[in-house]
Design a protein around this motif. Sequence first.
Motif, PDB file in Angstrom:
ATOM      1  N   ALA A 106       1.547 -28.093  44.093  1.00 18.31           N
ATOM      2  CA  ALA A 106       2.554 -29.069  44.510  1.00 18.31           C
ATOM      3  C   ALA A 106       2.682 -29.203  46.029  1.00 18.31           C
ATOM      4  CB  ALA A 106       3.914 -28.722  43.920  1.00 18.31           C
ATOM      5  N   ARG A 107       2.762 -28.083  46.738  1.00 15.35           N
ATOM      6  CA  ARG A 107       3.077 -28.123  48.162  1.00 15.35           C
ATOM      7  C   ARG A 107       1.889 -28.565  49.012  1.00 15.35           C
ATOM      8  NH1 ARG A 107       6.530 -22.482  48.474  1.00 15.35           N
ATOM      9  NH2 ARG A 107       8.571 -23.419  48.061  1.00 15.35           N
ATOM     10  N   ASP A 108       2.188 -29.232  50.142  1.00 12.79           N
ATOM     11  CA  ASP A 108       1.133 -29.545  51.097  1.00 12.79           C
ATOM     12  C   ASP A 108       0.752 -28.267  51.830  1.00 12.79           C
ATOM     13  OD1 ASP A 108       2.450 -29.513  54.007  1.00 12.79           O
ATOM     14  OD2 ASP A 108       3.894 -30.396  52.614  1.00 12.79           O
ATOM     15  N   LYS A 109      -0.438 -28.272  52.404  1.00 12.36           N
ATOM     16  CA  LYS A 109      -1.011 -27.069  53.002  1.00 12.36           C
ATOM     17  C   LYS A 109      -0.140 -26.482  54.111  1.00 12.36           C
ATOM     18  CE  LYS A 109      -5.435 -27.090  53.645  1.00 12.36           C
ATOM     19  NZ  LYS A 109      -6.803 -27.293  54.214  1.00 12.36           N
ATOM     20  N   ALA A 110       0.377 -27.318  54.989  1.00 12.24           N
ATOM     21  CA  ALA A 110       1.159 -26.808  56.125  1.00 12.24           C
ATOM     22  C   ALA A 110       2.400 -26.063  55.648  1.00 12.24           C
ATOM     23  CB  ALA A 110       1.546 -27.955  57.050  1.00 12.24           C
ATOM     24  N   ARG A 111       3.159 -26.689  54.744  1.00 12.10           N
ATOM     25  CA  ARG A 111       4.383 -26.067  54.228  1.00 12.10           C
ATOM     26  C   ARG A 111       4.044 -24.809  53.435  1.00 12.10           C
ATOM     27  NH1 ARG A 111       9.128 -23.824  54.095  1.00 12.10           N
ATOM     28  NH2 ARG A 111      10.259 -24.033  52.140  1.00 12.10           N
ATOM     29  N   GLY A 112       3.044 -24.906  52.574  1.00 16.05           N
ATOM     30  CA  GLY A 112       2.688 -23.775  51.726  1.00 16.05           C
ATOM     31  C   GLY A 112       2.227 -22.570  52.517  1.00 16.05           C
ATOM     32  N   LYS A 113       1.394 -22.784  53.536  1.00 12.65           N
ATOM     33  CA  LYS A 113       0.886 -21.665  54.339  1.00 12.65           C
ATOM     34  C   LYS A 113       2.012 -20.976  55.100  1.00 12.65           C
ATOM     35  CE  LYS A 113      -3.127 -21.835  56.361  1.00 12.65           C
ATOM     36  NZ  LYS A 113      -4.317 -22.208  57.151  1.00 12.65           N
ATOM     37  N   GLN A 114       2.985 -21.750  55.572  1.00 16.21           N
ATOM     38  CA  GLN A 114       4.101 -21.153  56.308  1.00 16.21           C
ATOM     39  C   GLN A 114       4.936 -20.250  55.385  1.00 16.21           C
ATOM     40  OE1 GLN A 114       4.691 -21.326  59.714  1.00 16.21           O
ATOM     41  NE2 GLN A 114       6.029 -19.618  59.119  1.00 16.21           N
ATOM     42  N   VAL A 115       5.180 -20.701  54.162  1.00 13.89           N
ATOM     43  CA  VAL A 115       5.950 -19.894  53.207  1.00 13.89           C
ATOM     44  C   VAL A 115       5.206 -18.597  52.888  1.00 13.89           C
ATOM     45  CG1 VAL A 115       6.811 -19.796  50.835  1.00 13.89           C
ATOM     46  CG2 VAL A 115       7.149 -21.866  52.190  1.00 13.89           C
ATOM     47  N   ILE A 116       3.894 -18.677  52.704  1.00 13.19           N
ATOM     48  CA  ILE A 116       3.093 -17.482  52.415  1.00 13.19           C
ATOM     49  C   ILE A 116       3.117 -16.527  53.600  1.00 13.19           C
ATOM     50  CG2 ILE A 116       0.756 -16.651  51.919  1.00 13.19           C
ATOM     51  CD1 ILE A 116       0.340 -19.442  50.520  1.00 13.19           C
ATOM     52  N   LEU A 117       2.991 -17.084  54.806  1.00 17.09           N
ATOM     53  CA  LEU A 117       3.022 -16.247  56.010  1.00 17.09           C
ATOM     54  C   LEU A 117       4.364 -15.547  56.145  1.00 17.09           C
ATOM     55  CD1 LEU A 117       1.659 -15.297  58.610  1.00 17.09           C
ATOM     56  CD2 LEU A 117       2.505 -17.365  59.729  1.00 17.09           C
ATOM     57  N   ASP A 118       5.441 -16.262  55.907  1.00 22.98           N
ATOM     58  CA  ASP A 118       6.781 -15.656  55.968  1.00 22.98           C
ATOM     59  C   ASP A 118       6.906 -14.529  54.943  1.00 22.98           C
ATOM     60  OD1 ASP A 118       7.456 -17.440  57.954  1.00 22.98           O
ATOM     61  OD2 ASP A 118       8.545 -18.810  56.629  1.00 22.98           O
ATOM     62  N   SER A 119       6.362 -14.746  53.744  1.00 23.50           N
ATOM     63  CA  SER A 119       6.424 -13.716  52.695  1.00 23.50           C
ATOM     64  C   SER A 119       5.634 -12.482  53.102  1.00 23.50           C
ATOM     65  CB  SER A 119       5.884 -14.276  51.375  1.00 23.50           C
ATOM     66  OG  SER A 119       6.715 -15.304  50.876  1.00 23.50           O
ATOM     67  N   LEU A 120       4.475 -12.690  53.734  1.00 24.12           N
ATOM     68  CA  LEU A 120       3.669 -11.552  54.196  1.00 24.12           C
ATOM     69  C   LEU A 120       4.414 -10.744  55.255  1.00 24.12           C
ATOM     70  CD1 LEU A 120       0.130 -13.172  54.426  1.00 24.12           C
ATOM     71  CD2 LEU A 120       0.722 -11.157  53.068  1.00 24.12           C
ATOM     72  N   LYS A 121       5.005 -11.432  56.209  1.00 20.77           N
ATOM     73  CA  LYS A 121       5.744 -10.739  57.268  1.00 20.77           C
ATOM     74  C   LYS A 121       6.904  -9.950  56.690  1.00 20.77           C
ATOM     75  CE  LYS A 121       4.662 -14.022  60.987  1.00 20.77           C
ATOM     76  NZ  LYS A 121       5.207 -15.063  61.903  1.00 20.77           N
ATOM     77  N   GLU A 122       7.637 -10.581  55.783  1.00 18.30           N
ATOM     78  CA  GLU A 122       8.786  -9.911  55.166  1.00 18.30           C
ATOM     79  C   GLU A 122       8.336  -8.687  54.371  1.00 18.30           C
ATOM     80  OE1 GLU A 122      12.392 -10.866  51.954  1.00 18.30           O
ATOM     81  OE2 GLU A 122      11.014 -12.450  52.576  1.00 18.30           O
ATOM     82  N   TYR A 123       7.231  -8.817  53.635  1.00 16.63           N
ATOM     83  CA  TYR A 123       6.749  -7.700  52.814  1.00 16.63           C
ATOM     84  C   TYR A 123       6.299  -6.527  53.679  1.00 16.63           C
ATOM     85  CZ  TYR A 123       3.894  -4.869  49.734  1.00 16.63           C
ATOM     86  OH  TYR A 123       3.361  -3.798  49.045  1.00 16.63           O
TER      87      TYR A 123
END
Length: 485
Positions: free
Chosen positions: A371-388
């Motif tokens: 569903a998500r476009d690449k820019a939005r999706g990659k930012q959410v994944i990056l935020d999740s990695l940093k948080e983890y």
Amino acid sequence: MDITIRKFESKDIPYKVKWINDPQNNQYLHYDLPLEIEKTETWFKKNKDNSSRYDAVIEVNNIPVGIIGLLNINEFKAEYYITIGDSTFKGKNIAKKASNLLLDYGFNYLGLRLIYLFTEIENIPMQKLAHKLGMFKEATLNDYLIRDGLYRHCYYYTINKDDFFNEIEFPKEIISDINYLEKDDSNNEFYMKRDDLISFSFGGNKTRKAKYFFKEILDGKYTTVVTYGSKSSNHCRVISNLCAKHSLNCVIVSPYSEEPSNYNRDLIQMGNAEIIECAVNSVSITIDKAIEKKTNLGEKVYFIPGGGHGNNGTQAYVDAYHEIVLWERKNKITFDYIFFASGTGTTQAGLIAGQLLHNDFDRKIVGISIARDKARGKQVILDSLKEYFNSINHELNFDYGQYIKLEDQYIAGGYGKSNEEIYDTIKSIYLRNGVPLNSTYTGKAYYGMKEYTKQKILSNKNILFVNTGGSPLFFNDLENINSKG
């Protein structure tokens, strides 16, 4: 049987002397025999406060039956040893259970990253135990030890923290199979990890993630669970099912949708979950009001973000990555690519975190966005990695955003949308392999994976597709599959 380990005490010295001097036990032990009480007492006084070793006693129903421990402990690794001294307790899986307790102590209390052992090549029972524990034979060491005046060849086994699965925390049914699926015209071989077969509520990645949330929910004695998801949400199906199983109240906040009901929504309703529909831009305030209402009624409320987003969801797929590595080592296959359906981002974040923790920098992990476009999706994944990584106090001294590979070319119009090619893919995989995919998640991702391999002109690659599930949605697709596929 109640199997425990405890620190070795002075009262255990007679047991140790008796066990080590028994010919049934000492064939492969490297002691100055016979062991004597006085010398063992001297050894105990010298080492009882020695932080470089941990010596313990194995007990069954409070009866001492053997010794186990770690040697040469440093901040990174330690050497494992074990002896079941009482022969009446051999062959009863006690060594494995006691060893898991020791490994858990070493990895989770001492903070070790690696535990290893050396065993003579003739010591078959020790090798069988090492395999049961998930250890890997890393090397054969010729003339490594001397016993009875002769040089002995040894095997060197290791297990690292990421590969250790405590049986209590990681029950076997959560680990899904990997199966060979097909080969294409470019000699790419495709395998599938069947997370859709995880044994609860039709399985899938949401079941894997829910395990962590419900550990907190049950331990905290919460009475109500509030979460969010669309009418097609696998996440909401699993959460509502688990709430029904544990007699908890369940509230599902869901955006208005004109799409007809589907099997996921029917299953949610069967569990008597309370469904609150609202406009997409009112989701946050609706969730807050639902939590406030239940709290005012005296309920203890636990909130789960949509899709199981957050560190719990990420950790679930760190675990899945470890399973993949274990399977590769045991089957002597290395996957060049891993593909899957990427939605809220935690599945992809977990797989990438696992990759980085294993230092598998050459492998490509590719999420096919549903569903998500690449820019939005990659930012959410990056935020999740940093948080983890912050949550586990693990720092990486490089930009791990470079490992996020998300493809948004196969969205087919957005969430829940599809096309003839995707339906054809679902039909083909079902007829040839008996595997149900669906147009919302896995069918779209599998189609995207095959198109990606063609566009990138991949050849002679081992490719793993993670089937993240959603089996009930397959049946909603049948009409379109039969008419268009």
